[in-house]
Design an enzyme around this catalytic site. Sequence first.
Site, PDB file in Angstrom:
ATOM      1  N   ASP A  67     -37.949-109.789 -35.108  1.00 42.90           N
ATOM      2  CA  ASP A  67     -38.573-108.335 -35.340  1.00 42.90           C
ATOM      3  C   ASP A  67     -38.496-107.820 -36.755  1.00 42.90           C
ATOM      4  O   ASP A  67     -37.668-108.174 -37.446  1.00 42.90           O
ATOM      5  CB  ASP A  67     -37.754-107.390 -33.955  1.00 42.90           C
ATOM      6  CG  ASP A  67     -36.215-107.531 -33.956  1.00 42.90           C
ATOM      7  OD1 ASP A  67     -35.714-108.038 -34.941  1.00 42.90           O
ATOM      8  OD2 ASP A  67     -35.745-107.348 -32.952  1.00 42.90           O
ATOM      9  N   ASN A 136     -28.947-101.826 -23.576  1.00 45.49           N
ATOM     10  CA  ASN A 136     -30.046-101.462 -22.405  1.00 45.49           C
ATOM     11  C   ASN A 136     -30.687-102.882 -21.992  1.00 45.49           C
ATOM     12  O   ASN A 136     -31.683-102.873 -21.127  1.00 45.49           O
ATOM     13  CB  ASN A 136     -30.967-100.509 -22.981  1.00 45.49           C
ATOM     14  CG  ASN A 136     -32.041-101.073 -24.075  1.00 45.49           C
ATOM     15  OD1 ASN A 136     -31.882-102.183 -24.495  1.00 45.49           O
ATOM     16  ND2 ASN A 136     -32.929-100.062 -24.622  1.00 45.49           N
ATOM     17  N   HIS A 138     -32.058-105.098 -23.888  1.00 42.12           N
ATOM     18  CA  HIS A 138     -33.451-105.512 -24.665  1.00 42.12           C
ATOM     19  C   HIS A 138     -33.068-106.964 -25.460  1.00 42.12           C
ATOM     20  O   HIS A 138     -31.949-107.171 -25.903  1.00 42.12           O
ATOM     21  CB  HIS A 138     -33.870-104.587 -25.431  1.00 42.12           C
ATOM     22  CG  HIS A 138     -33.182-104.208 -26.862  1.00 42.12           C
ATOM     23  ND1 HIS A 138     -33.187-102.967 -27.487  1.00 42.12           N
ATOM     24  CD2 HIS A 138     -32.372-104.980 -27.450  1.00 42.12           C
ATOM     25  CE1 HIS A 138     -32.457-103.042 -28.502  1.00 42.12           C
ATOM     26  NE2 HIS A 138     -32.008-104.144 -28.703  1.00 42.12           N
ATOM     27  N   GLU A 143     -38.179-103.419 -25.181  1.00 34.60           N
ATOM     28  CA  GLU A 143     -37.301-102.513 -24.524  1.00 34.60           C
ATOM     29  C   GLU A 143     -37.835-102.515 -22.884  1.00 34.60           C
ATOM     30  O   GLU A 143     -38.653-103.396 -22.485  1.00 34.60           O
ATOM     31  CB  GLU A 143     -37.757-100.972 -25.115  1.00 34.60           C
ATOM     32  CG  GLU A 143     -37.332-100.709 -26.586  1.00 34.60           C
ATOM     33  CD  GLU A 143     -36.079-100.673 -26.678  1.00 34.60           C
ATOM     34  OE1 GLU A 143     -35.001-101.073 -26.110  1.00 34.60           O
ATOM     35  OE2 GLU A 143     -35.829 -99.947 -27.628  1.00 34.60           O
TER      36      GLU A 143
HETATM   37  C1  GLP Z   1     -31.189-104.548 -32.250  1.00 36.83           C
HETATM   38  C2  GLP Z   1     -32.085-105.784 -32.592  1.00 36.83           C
HETATM   39  C3  GLP Z   1     -32.026-106.792 -31.803  1.00 36.83           C
HETATM   40  C4  GLP Z   1     -30.516-107.076 -31.531  1.00 36.83           C
HETATM   41  C5  GLP Z   1     -29.902-105.931 -30.590  1.00 36.83           C
HETATM   42  C6  GLP Z   1     -28.578-105.950 -30.564  1.00 36.83           C
HETATM   43  O1  GLP Z   1     -31.786-103.475 -32.368  1.00 36.83           O
HETATM   44  N1  GLP Z   1     -33.591-105.526 -32.647  1.00 36.83           N
HETATM   45  O2  GLP Z   1     -32.655-108.118 -32.437  1.00 36.83           O
HETATM   46  O3  GLP Z   1     -30.317-108.435 -30.975  1.00 36.83           O
HETATM   47  O4  GLP Z   1     -30.610-104.743 -31.127  1.00 36.83           O
HETATM   48  O5  GLP Z   1     -27.968-105.570 -31.810  1.00 36.83           O
HETATM   49  P1  GLP Z   1     -26.383-105.576 -31.943  1.00 36.83           P
HETATM   50  O6  GLP Z   1     -26.410-107.102 -32.306  1.00 36.83           O
HETATM   51  O7  GLP Z   1     -26.406-104.897 -33.491  1.00 36.83           O
HETATM   52  O8  GLP Z   1     -25.528-105.070 -30.868  1.00 36.83           O
END
Ligand code: GLP
Length: 266
Positions: A67, A136, A138, A143
């Site tokens: 992303d 959440n 995702h 989302e």
């Molecule tokens: C982010 C990214 C995701 C990531 C997730 C968890 O916003 N877009 O690709 O896996 O949310 O983030 P983190 O690993 O910092 O907890």
Amino acid sequence: MEIVILPDSGAVARFGSAVLADLVRKTPEAVLGLATGSSPLGIYAELAALVAAGDLDCSRASGFALDEYVGISEDHPQSYAHVLRTEVIEPLRMDPSRVHLPDGRAADIPAACDAYEAAIRAAGGIDLQILGLGANGHIGFNEPTSSFASRTRIKTLAPRTRADNARFFDSPDEVPTHCLTQGLGTILEAKRILLVAQGEAKADAVARTVEGPVTALCPGSVLQHHPHVTVVIDEAAASGLQLADYYRHVFEHKPEWQRIAVPPAS
Ligand code: GLP
């Protein structure tokens, strides 16, 4: 799904890097799906140590980002282009021309998303997709209520996601409101998926992802439909799982030919 519960985030990073290193050694031109966020950083650091020691060569592998934010330049320290350059491409000595991101600054966003899907197809698809997991549920930036058939597209970030990611920016208002993300349908086409999560804050999302039900309210739960997913988590992230003892039993009794050992801490 294969659920691997390890004592701490260091063991998670070493196991995850062993899975990736095994793939790249067997298939030097492997196509990697690259997640950003904090969850996979330990894996990338372990891989970088292998590369620095001359034990791994990632120069022929290619990568596709999961992303990217919309509207911030690739030089912004929180753009995923910048994060991938500093956390993955440079330390793993990957060829920058082989690492691709969706273009969050394109004038024609739908065309940029179509081009990204075409580039993944032209590369022969993703061999191994690394995923984090949002609190959440995702994956990527898909989302809750994202379509299970979705492809790379623009999404509006959920308020919870913007709040979670505010720690990376100078102020919460600076967190972009939109992003481009591989869709759930795109992610499901990866040949193999490695989902990584650490910490108590992810325990509920991990339990909903792994033990269901499959629901658009928890996008990660769609991974139950994928034939080759490995979920690697620490004890804190595993704390909401009903069948944790069973997953530990399965991991301890894997046939030798299926086994990837957790490398010892150096
Ligand atoms: C982010 C990214 C995701 C990531 C997730 C968890 O916003 N877009 O690709 O896996 O949310 O983030 P983190 O690993 O910092 O907890």
